[in-house]
Structures are given as structure tokens and as C-alpha cells.
Design a protein around this motif. Structure first.
Motif, PDB file in Angstrom:
ATOM      1  N   ASN A 125      61.831  33.688  13.647  1.00 54.22           N
ATOM      2  CA  ASN A 125      61.221  32.365  13.827  1.00 54.22           C
ATOM      3  C   ASN A 125      61.332  31.870  15.278  1.00 54.22           C
TER       4      ASN A 125
ATOM      5  N   ARG B 258      55.817  31.550  10.376  1.00 50.83           N
ATOM      6  CA  ARG B 258      56.671  30.661  11.164  1.00 50.83           C
ATOM      7  C   ARG B 258      56.925  29.373  10.394  1.00 50.83           C
TER       8      ARG B 258
ATOM      9  N   ILE C 254      55.056  35.403  19.381  1.00 51.57           N
ATOM     10  CA  ILE C 254      55.023  36.500  18.413  1.00 51.57           C
ATOM     11  C   ILE C 254      54.809  37.800  19.172  1.00 51.57           C
TER      12      ILE C 254
ATOM     13  N   ASP D  11      58.684  38.310  11.896  1.00 55.75           N
ATOM     14  CA  ASP D  11      58.996  37.065  11.201  1.00 55.75           C
ATOM     15  C   ASP D  11      60.204  36.335  11.793  1.00 55.75           C
TER      16      ASP D  11
END
Length: 77
Positions: A21, A38, A25, A19
Motif C-alpha cells: 500500500n 490500494r 505502483i 499490493d
């Protein structure tokens, strides 16, 4: 995330690294379902439309929800 030496200012990430941001990923040791969230900011034209593009590795199923983002304001979660 952390500092690199003694006496420096250290930052600790709370929650899952999935997670964090960032636009990419990374999920190490993926063995089961994993969700990542996001927050995106429109830096383009007002009322911009963006479509998701995925390149999952072999054997991995991926989805982006929503698959299309339509901005009527600057930020979306």
C-alpha cells in the motif's frame, strides 16, 4: 520487505508486491494482466473529490477504478 542485518527485526510482506500500500505502483516484468489494490485515506477537506491521473508507459494499457473518488468518510478501498 526484509531486514538488512543479522539479529534485526524482519518484516515479511505477504501477497503480491503490487499490493504493497504505497502511492506509487511498480510491477516488474509485466507480461500479462495485473491488478493492484490500494486503500486511501482522505487527509484533506471533508467531502473531498479526487480524480485519477495516469501516465502509462508505451505499449501498456492502464485504468483506475473508480476514476473519481468522492469521500464521505476518511478511508476508501
Amino acid at each position: 520487505m526484509g531486514g538488512s542485518g543479522l539479529g534485526d527485526n524482519r518484516t515479511t510482506a505477504k501477497g503480491s508486491l503490487a499490493d504493497l500500500n504505497l502511492p506509487s505502483i511498480t510491477i516488474p516484468n509485466l507480461r500479462t494482466f495485473q491488478a493492484a489494490t490500494r486503500t486511501v485515506t482522505n487527509v484533506g477537506q471533508p467531502n473531498a473529490v479526487y480524480k485519477a491521473f495516469l501516465q502509462p508507459p508505451a505499449g501498456v494499457e492502464m485504468a483506475v477504478m473508480p476514476a473519481v473518488l468522492v469521500f464521505s468518510k476518511e478511508k476508501k478501498v
